[in-house]
Every structure is written in C-alpha cells, then in structure tokens.
Design an enzyme around this catalytic site. Sequence first.
Site, PDB file in Angstrom:
ATOM      1  N   SER A   1       9.440  -2.783   0.978  1.00  0.00           N
ATOM      2  CA  SER A   1       9.141  -4.120   1.477  1.00  0.00           C
ATOM      3  C   SER A   1       8.634  -5.046   0.373  1.00  0.00           C
ATOM      4  CB  SER A   1       8.099  -4.057   2.598  1.00  0.00           C
ATOM      5  OG  SER A   1       8.605  -3.376   3.722  1.00  0.00           O
TER       6      SER A   1
ATOM      7  N   GLN B   1      10.864  -8.528  13.299  1.00  0.00           N
ATOM      8  CA  GLN B   1      11.394  -9.884  13.156  1.00  0.00           C
ATOM      9  C   GLN B   1      12.860  -9.950  13.571  1.00  0.00           C
ATOM     10  OE1 GLN B   1      10.492 -10.580   9.032  1.00  0.00           O
ATOM     11  NE2 GLN B   1       8.299 -10.309   9.353  1.00  0.00           N
TER      12      GLN B   1
ATOM     13  N   CYS C   1       7.830  -4.208  11.443  1.00  0.00           N
ATOM     14  CA  CYS C   1       7.769  -5.231  10.396  1.00  0.00           C
ATOM     15  C   CYS C   1       9.053  -6.082  10.340  1.00  0.00           C
ATOM     16  CB  CYS C   1       7.445  -4.587   9.055  1.00  0.00           C
ATOM     17  SG  CYS C   1       6.701  -5.738   7.881  1.00  0.00           S
ATOM     18  N   LEU C   2       9.912  -5.886   9.344  1.00  0.00           N
ATOM     19  CA  LEU C   2      11.163  -6.641   9.299  1.00  0.00           C
ATOM     20  C   LEU C   2      11.998  -6.341  10.539  1.00  0.00           C
ATOM     21  CD1 LEU C   2      12.840  -8.633   7.585  1.00  0.00           C
ATOM     22  CD2 LEU C   2      13.860  -6.652   6.439  1.00  0.00           C
TER      23      LEU C   2
ATOM     24  N   PHE D   1       6.636 -13.047   6.256  1.00  0.00           N
ATOM     25  CA  PHE D   1       7.262 -13.838   7.316  1.00  0.00           C
ATOM     26  C   PHE D   1       6.664 -13.411   8.649  1.00  0.00           C
ATOM     27  CE2 PHE D   1      10.183 -14.073   3.841  1.00  0.00           C
ATOM     28  CZ  PHE D   1      10.802 -15.309   3.947  1.00  0.00           C
TER      29      PHE D   1
ATOM     30  N   ASN E   1       2.085  -5.603   5.598  1.00  0.00           N
ATOM     31  CA  ASN E   1       2.803  -6.051   4.413  1.00  0.00           C
ATOM     32  C   ASN E   1       3.957  -6.930   4.845  1.00  0.00           C
ATOM     33  OD1 ASN E   1       4.277  -6.445   2.096  1.00  0.00           O
ATOM     34  ND2 ASN E   1       5.044  -4.349   1.990  1.00  0.00           N
TER      35      ASN E   1
ATOM     36  N   HIS F   1       2.199  -1.841  10.160  1.00  0.00           N
ATOM     37  CA  HIS F   1       2.744  -0.529   9.809  1.00  0.00           C
ATOM     38  C   HIS F   1       1.917   0.598  10.425  1.00  0.00           C
ATOM     39  CE1 HIS F   1       5.758  -1.657   6.643  1.00  0.00           C
ATOM     40  NE2 HIS F   1       5.079  -2.791   6.776  1.00  0.00           N
TER      41      HIS F   1
ATOM     42  N   GLU G   1       2.630   3.628  10.534  1.00  0.00           N
ATOM     43  CA  GLU G   1       2.767   4.845   9.722  1.00  0.00           C
ATOM     44  C   GLU G   1       1.863   4.824   8.502  1.00  0.00           C
ATOM     45  OE1 GLU G   1       4.606   2.020   7.198  1.00  0.00           O
ATOM     46  OE2 GLU G   1       4.670   2.255   9.365  1.00  0.00           O
TER      47      GLU G   1
END
Length: 374
Positions: free
Chosen positions: A51, A261, A257-258, A302, A299, A343, A345
Amino acid sequence: MKYQQRKKALVLLADGTIFYGKSVGIDGSATGEICFNTGMTGYQEIFTDPSYFGQLMVTTNAHIGNYGVNDLEVESDSIKISGLICRNFSFTHSRVDSDSNLFDWFKKHNLVAISDVDTRALVSYIRDNGAMNAIISTDVDNIDELKKQLAAVPSMEGLELASKVSTKEPYFIGDENAPIKISALDIGIKKNILRNLSKRGAYIKVFPYNSNFADLESFNPDGYFISNGPGDPEPLKEAIELAKEIIKRDLPLFGICLGHQVIALANGISTYKMHNGHRGINHPIKNLLTGKGEITSQNHGFAINREETEANQNVEITHIHLNDNTVAGIRLKNKNVFSVQYHPEASPGPNDSVYLFDQFIEILGKNKEVSSTL
C-alpha cells in the site's frame, strides 16, 4: 558506519520547502508522495507493505533500525516504499532473533534513506500543508536539477498503482483440504491478511489485479475478498466491475482498505484524496453496531464520501474514525458484503479488529451450509 562519514542529504518538497539531514550511506535520489507513519514499532512491515508503493515514508518514532530485520516479518516479497526519512538511524541492533541490520537490508534493495532530519518539524509541515510529492537526495548541490526531477513525478490523485504490486500469476495459500475456499483479488495484498484467513480454515486462490468475475468464479469459492493496495481507487475499473458482479449475484464479499474503497465505488459512492491520510497503529475507531471502540492499524490516503454513503439506501455505515468522523466501515443491507478502511490483520498490532476475519469465515461457513441443502 561512523557518523562523520555520512554525506549531507535533503528532502525537497513540491512547494520548494527543504529539510536537511544526512545520508545513511546509500547515494542517490528517490521520489514519491511524502507521508508519515506514527507507529512506534513495525517499521519492517511498513517498508514492505504494498500500500506504500510510490511513497516516501517519514517515521515519527525517533529510532529506526534498533531491532534489526527478520526475514519472516515482511508483508510482501520486497521493500515497497520509495525511500525513508527518519530522525535517528540505528546501524547496530540488539534483538536476538534478527537476521541482519537495517542498513545491510536497505543496501541489498538499494533503498535511499536519510536520517538526522527534524522529523517533528517535517511532520508538522505535512499536517498543515497536506501530502505532496517530494524528492530525497544526496545531491545537495544541484537543487535546480532535483526540482526538474520532482516536477516530472505524477500526482497520486488519479494514479493507478495496483498493477505495479499485484501478482502476475494466480497462486494458492493454505491447506487445499481446508473447509472454506476464497477467491482473493490482489490489488496490493499483505501477507498477514492471507495468514489470518488460512489459519482460520480457508484455502485461498489469489488472482491478479485485472482478473474478472469468471476468473475468480472458476475456483468455485465460498466467498470473495478484495485486498488493500496503493494509489487512487477510481482508476481500478476492472476491480470495480468485479465487485459489482459479485454484489449482483448476492455472493459473500469482504474488502480491506483499497478493497473497501472499490466496494464503495461499486455502489455509486465516490472517493476523495485526504489532506494527509491516516497512517499508524493507534487510530481510534468506533464500531457503530456494538458501540465498542477499537484501536486500529491504518494506511490510506483516500477515503469514501460520508454524505453519499449516508444517502445510499442500500449501504449502512458500521465504523467511523473518531479523530475526523470519516467512514471506516460499511456493509450492504440484506447482503453478505462488508468492508473496512483500516487493517484488521495489523502486524505487529494492535489486534482489536481481528474479529472481522472470524466474522467473514462464519458468513462463508453458513452460506456453504445453506448452499449444500439446495
């Protein structure tokens, strides 16, 4: 390496601001979007997190390298940050199970790193002025040339980076006799995500970033996962279409995360670039479903639009970030689809949110039971 042998080095920001320091011993220059991580530990996991691809990392912890490196404590197969900026760089380390020191590891990967920078002042400047492109270099006498190099660096906004870090070919993780099968889309996946899924009884097939639904469906999975990763989510058209297809077919889906999104974009919710993002291992989250707080690892640069999320009748906000009230988690009403911006994890921690993996595996198990009776 002796302190007096190190060359001068600098950080040049896109707005022309300069911070000076010293090279740790690897000559050259590195460019990327500058960001900072507030974690007190876990620097090796940070440096190998996909990332962070395309970013210059400022560590706020004063000492970096003091516990060396361990070959097992990585989130990918290589260092992913563009370069490192820190206050005090430790050339020696004092942990029994270290495999080497941080300098030799950086030298092996040819990573440019600079220390003796006033990182408190630099982080304060980024907080006030926002994340921007920067260059770090040992070529301190050629500012004009460095400015030219920096001007050529693309903005993170609109930048697709998943293709730079994704696997080229599908691969498998876990026990092939495990009771649960998961198809995972790799748009920058961390190894510890796969560890968390496999140790809970899942056999995972990991697919490249541009795979379509037919590709992932061919594994005959019990559910689907979309990973974390770098860059702007909006250019990831294949991933967004994949998420739409999974949702349309009413299949279980989890995103981190991403991936979170991407799931939002698949539901018509836009994303935006944050002023300076969330990066660290002490971010407070409130779970709106339980009322409990969670300390989380984050992390991302966006986020998804909160107003559009609240207005979407098919989506429920499940988690919020307590520092700025940004959306930290969502779920689709009447579907087994959910995602979080942080995250769960987290490695080396905290572990407040690992229950999300249990929740996903439980959903897949129940879904499999229902399917077997049809």
